[in-house]
Design a protein around this motif. Structure first.
Motif, short mmCIF file in Angstrom:
data_model
loop_
_atom_site.label_atom_id
_atom_site.label_comp_id
_atom_site.label_asym_id
_atom_site.label_seq_id
_atom_site.Cartn_x
_atom_site.Cartn_y
_atom_site.Cartn_z
N ARG A 396 0.86 -1.20 0.00
CA ARG A 396 0.00 0.00 0.00
C ARG A 396 0.89 1.23 0.00
N PRO A 397 0.37 2.33 -0.50
CA PRO A 397 1.19 3.55 -0.63
C PRO A 397 1.52 4.14 0.74
N ILE A 398 2.56 4.98 0.72
CA ILE A 398 2.96 5.69 1.95
C ILE A 398 2.27 7.04 1.93
N GLY A 399 1.28 7.16 2.77
CA GLY A 399 0.51 8.41 2.80
C GLY A 399 0.37 8.92 4.21
N ASP A 400 -0.81 8.67 4.76
CA ASP A 400 -1.07 9.19 6.10
C ASP A 400 -0.21 8.53 7.18
N ASP A 401 0.29 7.34 6.94
CA ASP A 401 1.07 6.64 7.97
C ASP A 401 2.58 6.70 7.69
N ARG A 402 3.01 7.77 7.01
CA ARG A 402 4.43 7.89 6.69
C ARG A 402 5.30 7.84 7.94
N LEU A 403 4.86 8.49 9.03
CA LEU A 403 5.66 8.50 10.26
C LEU A 403 5.80 7.08 10.81
N ASP A 404 4.71 6.30 10.76
CA ASP A 404 4.80 4.90 11.22
C ASP A 404 5.82 4.12 10.40
N VAL A 405 5.82 4.37 9.09
CA VAL A 405 6.75 3.67 8.22
C VAL A 405 8.19 4.02 8.58
N GLU A 406 8.45 5.30 8.82
CA GLU A 406 9.81 5.72 9.17
C GLU A 406 10.27 5.07 10.47
N VAL A 407 9.37 5.04 11.46
CA VAL A 407 9.74 4.43 12.75
C VAL A 407 9.98 2.93 12.57
N ALA A 408 9.11 2.28 11.81
CA ALA A 408 9.27 0.84 11.59
C ALA A 408 10.60 0.54 10.89
N LEU A 409 10.98 1.38 9.93
CA LEU A 409 12.25 1.19 9.24
C LEU A 409 13.44 1.41 10.17
N LEU A 410 13.30 2.38 11.09
CA LEU A 410 14.35 2.61 12.08
C LEU A 410 14.52 1.39 12.98
N LEU A 411 13.40 0.80 13.38
CA LEU A 411 13.47 -0.39 14.23
C LEU A 411 14.12 -1.56 13.48
N CYS A 412 13.83 -1.66 12.22
CA CYS A 412 14.49 -2.71 11.42
C CYS A 412 15.99 -2.47 11.36
N GLN A 413 16.38 -1.19 11.22
CA GLN A 413 17.80 -0.87 11.15
C GLN A 413 18.51 -1.26 12.45
N TRP A 414 17.90 -0.96 13.59
CA TRP A 414 18.58 -1.18 14.87
C TRP A 414 18.47 -2.60 15.37
N PHE A 415 17.33 -3.25 15.16
CA PHE A 415 17.13 -4.57 15.76
C PHE A 415 17.30 -5.72 14.78
N GLY A 416 17.31 -5.43 13.49
CA GLY A 416 17.52 -6.49 12.52
C GLY A 416 16.46 -7.58 12.59
N SER A 417 16.90 -8.82 12.56
CA SER A 417 15.96 -9.95 12.50
C SER A 417 15.10 -10.09 13.74
N ALA A 418 15.46 -9.38 14.84
CA ALA A 418 14.66 -9.47 16.06
C ALA A 418 13.27 -8.88 15.87
N VAL A 419 13.09 -7.98 14.87
CA VAL A 419 11.77 -7.41 14.61
C VAL A 419 11.27 -7.79 13.22
N LEU A 420 11.92 -8.75 12.58
CA LEU A 420 11.48 -9.21 11.26
C LEU A 420 10.85 -10.58 11.39
N ARG A 421 10.01 -10.92 10.42
CA ARG A 421 9.38 -12.22 10.48
C ARG A 421 9.06 -12.71 9.06
N GLU A 422 9.01 -14.01 8.96
CA GLU A 422 8.67 -14.58 7.66
C GLU A 422 7.23 -14.27 7.30
N LYS A 423 7.00 -14.01 6.02
CA LYS A 423 5.63 -13.73 5.56
C LYS A 423 5.13 -14.87 4.70
#
Length: 423
Positions: A396-423
């Motif tokens: 889905r596009p990045i619109g109203d939840d852009r801030l959530d996306v940025e925070v989620a990407l930051l968490l991926c950067q810092w925690f790596g696989s600890a916050v990732l999961r198989e889809k």
């Protein structure tokens, strides 16, 4: 006097010389003490310490004279009580062991000089004089060798005990400061021997175990050398948490604070076997002492919770670290939220990792393809392609939840696989 250069004659003549020296014991003690204090700055203490030094000099000279006069085997000679206590006091006052050993060497020299003067003033046959001097010198060297080893051993034992006791008390005092209780800043500064009114850079340091078993000492040396490189005018504070973890504070001048992260990294990079370092921001006063420490703890917690390879140095000012610290204690919940926000883009694949990193930099640079390309060392068209693919993977596009996306990407950067999961 007749020539009595046999062993018995030499021993008897030596006893006579020693008896004459004993008659002037107070004068010899005073002159030897004055000489030691003049030559060794570290021995210039208060009246009580100087009196103990005098007692040490006097009792050592008297014990040595008795050893010669009574022909006591050197292995049976024990250090005088005053000498042992003086060694303990020097250890407690952080006077170096080198100063103690040097005092014995110089004291030996002074007393041996007195003995030589007495021999020269005596009416002895030249051969007998030489024999007497050789006997007294030989016994004196054996005496100093034995006694200095014993007092240094006592010094070292006391030093270790004193440091352990002092560090325990210091740690209790530091924890009291960190607890947030009201404290008398001036009194506490004196108690922990650290200036609480300055700007404080707090550190948490840790390392792996080594065969040498000197992890804490090595980390403390690192802290003090780092403090020197940062231009600290006062001593840093270091306390141990366990045998591979320590807390530290470095008092900084105001103009040094802004460059601190890069200078820590530069120093650690140039230091062999540097420990891992989590640093808070330089902050002023007792509240800064506490807050900078909490920031360093939070940074360490992020590293602990992360599945990515830890950087040698992380600082509270690193982008996104403060946000990551807020969820570090609940990585499971964070992983579920990241999955909800990023969808399939949260998958732990190399391809998705590249897409996440490109999208993170793109959003952080104000959605500028050019700025992101420069930072990532990519062509602008490559950035456009990856950003488009990242949005497609998200679903889905990045619109109203852009801030959530940025925070989620930051968490991926810092925690790596600890916050990732198989889809």
């Amino acid at each position: 006097m007749a020539d009595g250069t046999d062993d018995a004659g030499i021993a008897q003549a030596a006893t006579t010389i020693i008896s004459r020296l004993e008659d002037r014991l107070d004068d010899t003690t005073r002159s030897t003490q004055d000489y030691l204090v003049a030559e060794i700055v570290d021995l210039r203490g208060d009246a009580q310490l100087l009196q103990l030094l005098r007692d040490t000099v006097s009792s050592n000279i008297e014990t040595f004279f008795s050893t010669v006069r009574h022909r006591i085997p050197i292995e049976r000679v024990e250090p005088p009580a005053a000498a042992l206590e003086y060694a303990r006091r020097l250890a407690q006052r952080e006077v170096s062991a080198n100063a103690l050993v040097r005092a014995y060497r110089l004291g030996h020299q002074a007393v041996l000089k007195r003995a030589l003067e007495e021999i020269r003033a005596s009416d002895l046959d030249p051969k007998l004089s030489l024999g007497v001097y050789e006997l007294i010198a030989s016994i004196s060297f054996d005496y100093i060798d034995r006694i200095s080893q014993r007092v240094v051993a006592v010094y070292q034992d006391e030093r270790e005990h004193w440091l352990e006791q002092r560090n325990t008390l210091r740690t209790l005092m530091v924890r009291k400061v960190l607890s947030g209780d009201d404290v008398d800043i001036d009194a506490m500064t004196t108690a922990i021997r650290y200036p609480l009114n300055q700007i404080h850079l707090a550190l948490v340091l840790w390392c792996g175990e080594s065969e040498r078993g000197d992890e804490l000492a090595s980390m403390e040396r690192f802290v003090h050398k780092l403090a020197e490189s940062l231009g600290a005018r006062d001593n840093a504070l270091f306390i141990s948490v366990d045998h591979v973890t320590g807390w530290a504070w470095i008092p900084l001048l105001g103009n040094a604070a802004s460059e601190t992260p890069s200078r820590i990294r530069e120093f650690a990079g140039a230091t062999a076997d540097a420990p891992f370092v989590a640093a808070g921001n330089p902050l002023p006063g007792i509240e800064g002492f506490r807050r900078s420490h909490q920031q360093a703890l939070d940074a360490r917690t992020v590293v602990t919770a992360s599945d990515t390879q830890a950087s040698e140095v992380i600082t509270a000012s690193d982008p996104g670290l403060a946000v990551a610290g807020l969820v570090a204690d609940n990585a499971g919940a964070a992983a579920a939220w990241v999955g909800d926000v990023l969808g399939p883009l949260a998958s732990p694949t190399e391809g998705d990792e590249r897409l996440r990193e490109t999208l993170r930099v793109f959003l952080r640079t104000g959605s500028s393809y050019k700025a992101a390309a420069e930072e990532l060392h990519l062509h602008v068209n490559s950035v456009k392609y990856r950003v488009q693919r990242a949005v497609e993977r998200r679903g889905r596009p990045i619109g109203d939840d852009r801030l959530d996306v940025e925070v989620a990407l930051l968490l991926c950067q810092w925690f790596g696989s600890a916050v990732l999961r198989e889809k």
